[in-house]
Every structure is written in structure tokens, then in C-alpha cells.
Design a protein around this motif. Structure first.
Motif, mmCIF file in Angstrom:
data_model
loop_
_atom_site.group_PDB
_atom_site.id
_atom_site.type_symbol
_atom_site.label_atom_id
_atom_site.label_comp_id
_atom_site.label_asym_id
_atom_site.label_seq_id
_atom_site.Cartn_x
_atom_site.Cartn_y
_atom_site.Cartn_z
ATOM 1 N N ASP A 265 51.081 65.958 2.394
ATOM 2 C CA ASP A 265 50.202 65.327 3.581
ATOM 3 C C ASP A 265 49.251 64.804 3.252
ATOM 4 O OD1 ASP A 265 53.170 64.776 4.087
ATOM 5 O OD2 ASP A 265 53.345 66.412 5.267
ATOM 6 N N MET A 266 48.213 65.892 3.190
ATOM 7 C CA MET A 266 46.813 65.781 3.103
ATOM 8 C C MET A 266 46.125 64.935 2.137
ATOM 9 S SD MET A 266 45.575 68.900 4.944
ATOM 10 C CE MET A 266 46.752 68.303 6.650
ATOM 11 N N THR A 267 47.547 64.621 1.135
ATOM 12 C CA THR A 267 46.616 63.074 0.361
ATOM 13 C C THR A 267 46.820 62.062 0.567
ATOM 14 O OG1 THR A 267 48.861 63.534 -1.044
ATOM 15 C CG2 THR A 267 46.841 64.826 -1.733
ATOM 16 N N ARG A 268 47.112 61.664 2.360
ATOM 17 C CA ARG A 268 47.785 60.698 2.669
ATOM 18 C C ARG A 268 46.365 60.094 2.639
ATOM 19 N NH1 ARG A 268 53.202 59.547 5.360
ATOM 20 N NH2 ARG A 268 53.958 61.633 4.630
ATOM 21 N N ASP A 269 46.278 57.963 2.959
ATOM 22 C CA ASP A 269 45.520 57.779 3.267
ATOM 23 C C ASP A 269 45.202 57.614 4.719
ATOM 24 O OD1 ASP A 269 44.590 57.455 0.862
ATOM 25 O OD2 ASP A 269 45.577 55.682 0.065
ATOM 26 N N VAL A 270 44.500 57.430 5.034
ATOM 27 C CA VAL A 270 44.397 57.116 6.739
ATOM 28 C C VAL A 270 43.633 56.140 6.695
ATOM 29 C CG1 VAL A 270 43.261 58.620 9.104
ATOM 30 C CG2 VAL A 270 44.717 59.831 7.113
ATOM 31 N N LEU A 271 43.302 55.818 7.607
ATOM 32 C CA LEU A 271 42.049 54.064 8.058
ATOM 33 C C LEU A 271 42.009 54.509 9.871
ATOM 34 C CD1 LEU A 271 40.255 52.102 8.250
ATOM 35 C CD2 LEU A 271 42.116 50.532 8.603
ATOM 36 N N LYS A 272 41.082 55.341 10.033
ATOM 37 C CA LYS A 272 40.907 55.320 11.805
ATOM 38 C C LYS A 272 39.282 54.568 11.959
ATOM 39 C CE LYS A 272 38.345 58.955 14.460
ATOM 40 N NZ LYS A 272 37.364 57.817 15.044
ATOM 41 N N SER A 273 40.203 53.592 13.057
ATOM 42 C CA SER A 273 38.729 52.857 12.984
ATOM 43 C C SER A 273 38.101 53.742 14.903
ATOM 44 C CB SER A 273 39.858 51.118 13.742
ATOM 45 O OG SER A 273 40.180 51.893 15.348
ATOM 46 N N GLU A 274 37.158 52.985 14.769
ATOM 47 C CA GLU A 274 36.294 53.713 15.782
ATOM 48 C C GLU A 274 36.520 53.151 17.182
ATOM 49 O OE1 GLU A 274 33.775 49.443 16.412
ATOM 50 O OE2 GLU A 274 33.215 51.271 15.598
ATOM 51 N N THR A 275 38.147 52.620 17.084
ATOM 52 C CA THR A 275 39.118 52.417 18.926
ATOM 53 C C THR A 275 39.822 53.529 18.435
ATOM 54 O OG1 THR A 275 40.187 50.789 17.950
ATOM 55 C CG2 THR A 275 37.522 50.704 19.394
ATOM 56 N N CYS A 276 39.610 54.479 17.934
ATOM 57 C CA CYS A 276 41.360 55.714 17.612
ATOM 58 C C CYS A 276 40.662 57.091 18.151
ATOM 59 C CB CYS A 276 41.576 55.355 16.198
ATOM 60 S SG CYS A 276 42.587 56.762 15.783
ATOM 61 N N SER A 277 41.546 56.929 18.849
ATOM 62 C CA SER A 277 41.748 59.342 19.237
ATOM 63 C C SER A 277 42.213 59.718 18.585
ATOM 64 C CB SER A 277 41.903 59.102 20.925
ATOM 65 O OG SER A 277 43.182 58.739 21.039
ATOM 66 N N VAL A 278 42.159 61.229 18.240
ATOM 67 C CA VAL A 278 43.027 61.745 17.225
ATOM 68 C C VAL A 278 43.260 63.098 18.125
ATOM 69 C CG1 VAL A 278 42.914 63.495 14.893
ATOM 70 C CG2 VAL A 278 41.773 61.307 15.183
ATOM 71 N N GLU A 279 44.134 63.280 17.905
ATOM 72 C CA GLU A 279 44.770 64.871 18.476
ATOM 73 C C GLU A 279 45.954 65.324 17.611
ATOM 74 O OE1 GLU A 279 48.160 65.828 22.781
ATOM 75 O OE2 GLU A 279 47.251 63.602 22.502
ATOM 76 N N ILE A 280 45.941 67.382 17.960
ATOM 77 C CA ILE A 280 46.549 67.873 17.702
ATOM 78 C C ILE A 280 46.841 68.846 18.403
ATOM 79 C CG2 ILE A 280 46.760 69.782 15.733
ATOM 80 C CD1 ILE A 280 44.300 67.987 13.998
ATOM 81 N N PRO A 281 48.200 68.702 19.221
ATOM 82 C CA PRO A 281 49.049 69.769 20.250
ATOM 83 C C PRO A 281 48.413 71.036 20.096
ATOM 84 C CG PRO A 281 50.468 67.459 19.703
ATOM 85 C CD PRO A 281 49.841 67.798 18.648
ATOM 86 N N GLU A 282 49.148 71.182 18.474
ATOM 87 C CA GLU A 282 49.635 73.274 18.260
ATOM 88 C C GLU A 282 47.509 73.272 18.385
ATOM 89 O OE1 GLU A 282 52.257 71.136 16.385
ATOM 90 O OE2 GLU A 282 50.506 70.595 16.887
ATOM 91 N N LEU A 283 46.588 72.850 18.388
ATOM 92 C CA LEU A 283 45.517 73.200 18.318
ATOM 93 C C LEU A 283 45.052 73.344 20.303
ATOM 94 C CD1 LEU A 283 43.844 72.706 14.650
ATOM 95 C CD2 LEU A 283 44.898 75.123 15.972
ATOM 96 N N GLU A 284 45.329 72.532 20.936
ATOM 97 C CA GLU A 284 45.074 72.195 22.239
ATOM 98 C C GLU A 284 43.929 71.351 21.866
ATOM 99 O OE1 GLU A 284 44.147 75.069 24.282
ATOM 100 O OE2 GLU A 284 46.615 75.440 24.273
ATOM 101 N N PHE A 285 43.351 70.068 20.763
ATOM 102 C CA PHE A 285 42.123 69.925 20.083
ATOM 103 C C PHE A 285 42.635 68.121 20.225
ATOM 104 C CE2 PHE A 285 40.292 66.970 16.852
ATOM 105 C CZ PHE A 285 38.704 67.677 17.282
ATOM 106 N N GLU A 286 41.274 67.427 20.855
ATOM 107 C CA GLU A 286 41.289 66.351 21.526
ATOM 108 C C GLU A 286 39.806 65.450 20.533
ATOM 109 O OE1 GLU A 286 42.078 62.881 24.518
ATOM 110 O OE2 GLU A 286 43.203 64.438 24.767
#
Length: 403
Positions: A265-286
């Protein structure tokens, strides 16, 4: 006395100039900072709810053009009235008190009433340092180079609200940017052929040497067109790239949830725009919108950039670091490396503008591990995107009666 100047690089804040003055006769000393890096694309506003003495010890970077406010006292330190400084919330208040007390002897001799009112106000400022009641501390910087510490990083801080906004023409003129944009006709970019690479002359953001910025329109399969911009400097070797959406803001926001179950899954392409927020619930990270800018990379590359952003936080390095913060930071980085390796987790991208993308490896079929949700934006999200005051229909009729 002696004034010392040092050009240094602080991670996350680019380069700054630290100046220090010391007098051997009276032992008076003074320090200040000036930003040596480029002005950010958006302004930033930090709103901190101060409820305890610990909040008074939060680190603050305040540039020359930043405005500091305490709404409860109708108190404001206007832009360009103080030099840039690296201090704490308490240090900002102490500096304001010292400035008000400086001319009090002259005021008492000329106007006792004004002096007594200022003494009363100084007393209110000093009481804030005891935090008998909560108050709000606001730092508004059109250049985007100011900062207020989040002691709970990398977790979200409920007491601190960070807002990125577009500068007004008046703020751009104040920063000296008005002439820069007036020289460039960006409307002509709408007719760029997809296969053509355009090149602009610019200056390197690190060493200020002449450099070139390349720009190209790219079609992402099963998504839309994006604009990729890359700058390379032959003098210092600095390289940077950024991605902008080539289309309009979507009618609805997009929330993309990927369940990471395999290292592939680490090889999937990602386009993150400057208006996008990222969250990883398992790490309590935002990661809030505006951080890291626009990125077109892989999932592994985005997680690597997030790790570097957290690891290079200036308040966890050198004299600003505390053992508890460093230990918590290393624990988080260890968990992040596990996600990149074998640990299972959910990776969530929330983009109110709908211009972010995460590759579906089963396209055009549905991906069982990928969930894409469309939602109606809230009023606050439309306000952040500048849509509430935008009128694209019927505006011609409003000006007709006055002609």
C-alpha cells in the motif's frame, strides 16, 4: 556595546537572522530575529486559549509584520511596532509592559490622568500572567512565518486553533508583494498545451541566486489535471516541488479513507492538495490543511515528509527540547515507521475543496480497502476556501443602476 549577527536555519521556519546586543557598562542586552526566508503563500492566525500557567510558557515566534492581540483587554501590538522575537506568551506580555512603563515618568509630569490610566492597564496586563481567569492570545501574521508552540505535538491541541488565510491586497502591499504579482499575467496560463513545459525565471528561496521554475500540466488517470511546479538551484543544489490543482473547487468536499493492510500500500500514488488535512487515528495524529503544501508522491513518500516535519520541529531540538517531549516524539516516530513497515492503520485524507486523490489499484473496479465519501462543506470550511463572499452569477446586474 557589541552587536552580533548570525544567519542560521531553523527547521520549519527556513532561515532567520538572529541579532544580539550586549553592553558591558550597564549589562543591558537585547535579542531579536528577522526572517531570512521567503514569505509563505498564505497568512496564518494562531488563536490560543490561555487557561493555566503552563500555557504562559509556550514558545512563540513573532515576526516584525505579525500582530499580537488579547481581545479581553482590547489590547493589540500592531505590525512593525516591534522587532521579531523568539520568546514565550509571558515574554510577549512582559515586553508590552516594559514598553508602556518606559515613558511613564514623563507622562506623570505632563498628564497625570493619562499616566494613571496607563498604570491601571499595566496592572491588568500583569494580572494576566497569574492566569486567574482564562483569556485569548492571538498572533496574526500575513507573511505566515510566525508560530505558537503545540506542547502536545504531534497530537492535536484543543486549546490552539491555527487558521491559514489568503492575504488581502492591503496586506500584500504591506509586505511588498503587490508589484510582484502585478507584473505577471497568470491568466495566460489557461491556454497552456498539456505537453508543454513552461519555465520562469525566479530566485532560489534558500540562497537567493537566480534559478528556474519549471511548470507542467499533468493528467492523473481517473482524476483530473494538476499543475506540477519544480525549482532547481544550480548554486546551492536546493530543490523543491509543489502541486496545484488544475481545476476548480469541487461542489462537495472529499474524505478518503485507506485501510493499510500490506506494505504494498506504500506504493500507492497520492495527491495531497494544500487544502487537505491528514489523519492517522491509530497514532492520534492529525496534520492540518496548509502544512507541507501540495504534494504529488507515494503514500510512503508522504509519510516520510510527515516524519521529517515532526522530527525537525525547532521546539524539540537543542536548548528548546525537554526530555519528556523528546521521548514522546521518538515514540511517535517509531510508531510511524511501523505503519510504513508492517503495522495496520487507517490513513484519512479530508479535503474540503475535493482536489486530493489516493490511487485505486483496482481501477476501474472498486477498491475494498479504499473508501471515498462526498460531503457538503460547512460554513467555516467555505469561509476558509473564500467561497462565502464569492459571487459568480448576477453580479453584472448590481452595478447597472449606478451607471
Amino acid at each position: 556595546g557589541v552587536t552580533r549577527l548570525l544567519l542560521t536555519r531553523i527547521p520549519f521556519f527556513k532561515e532567520i537572522i538572529v541579532s544580539s546586543f550586549a553592553c558591558d557598562s550597564c549589562s543591558w542586552s537585547n535579542t531579536e530575529i528577522q526572517s531570512a526566508g521567503r514569505i509563505q503563500e498564505q497568512g496564518v492566525r494562531y488563536t490560543l486559549s490561555v487557561t493555566s500557567r503552563q500555557d504562559m510558557n509556550r514558545e512563540v515566534v513573532k515576526t516584525d509584520c505579525a500582530t499580537a492581540r488579547i481581545p479581553e483587554l482590547d489590547f493589540e501590538i500592531p505590525a512593525f511596532t516591534q522587532k521579531g522575537v523568539l520568546t514565550t506568551v509571558e515574554g510577549i506580555i512582559d515586553r508590552a509592559v516594559a514598553g508602556l512603563e518606559q515613558d511613564q515618568p514623563v507622562r506623570r509630569a505632563t498628564d497625570e490622568e493619562v499616566a494613571s490610566k496607563i498604570d491601571e492597564f499595566i496592572g491588568k496586563l500583569k494580572q494576566l500572567k497569574e492566569v486567574h481567569s482564562s483569556f485569548t492570545f492571538v498572533v496574526d501574521d500575513p507573511s505566515g512565518n510566525s508560530f505558537v508552540e503545540n506542547p502536545h505535538a504531534p497530537q492535536k491541541d484543543d486549546a490552539l486553533v491555527v487558521t491559514h488565510y489568503r492575504r488581502t491586497p492591503q496586506q500584500a502591499a504591506m509586505l511588498g508583494l503587490e508589484a510582484f504579482w502585478a507584473d505577471r499575467d497568470f491568466l495566460s496560463l489557461l491556454s497552456i498545451p498539456v505537453t508543454q513545459v513552461l519555465q520562469f525565471n525566479t530566485n532560489c528561496p534558500e540562497c537567493n541566486a537566480p534559478a528556474n521554475t519549471n511548470m507542467k500540466l499533468v493528467q492523473i488517470p481517473h482524476f483530473k489535471e494538476v499543475i506540477i511546479m519544480a525549482t532547481n538551484c544550480d548554486s546551492c543544489g536546493h530543490r523543491t516541488n509543489e502541486v496545484k490543482s488544475g481545476g476548480a473547487i469541487e461542489p462537495q468536499g472529499t474524505r478518503i479513507t485507506l485501510r493499510i493492510t500490506d506494505p504494498s500500500d506504500m506504493t500507492r500514488d497520492v495527491l495531497k492538495s494544500e487544502t487537505c488535512s491528514v489523519e492517522i487515528p491509530e497514532l492520534e495524529f492529525e496534520l492540518g490543511m496548509g502544512a507541507l503544501g501540495g504534494k504529488f508522491t507515494t503514500l510512503e513518500g508522504l509519510l516520510k515528509d510527515i516524519g521529517e516535519l515532526v522530527e525537525r520541529n525547532p521546539f524539540t531540538l537543542g536548548d528548546s527540547s525537554a526530555p519528556s517531549k523528546t521521548e514522546k516524539l521518538q515514540e511517535f516516530l517509531g510508531k510511524l515507521r511501523e505503519v510504513k513497515g508492517k503495522a495496520k492503520a487507517h490513513f484519512i485524507m479530508d479535503d474540503p475543496a475535493g482536489n486530493s486523490y489516493l490511487q485505486n489499484v483496482y481501477a476501474p473496479e472498486e477498491d475494498p480497502e479504499l473508501k471515498v465519501e462526498r460531503y457538503e462543506r460547512t460554513f467555516e470550511q467555505n469561509e476558509d476556501l473564500g467561497l462565502n463572499d464569492m459571487k459568480t452569477e448576477g453580479y453584472e446586474a448590481e452595478g447597472a443602476p449606478g451607471r
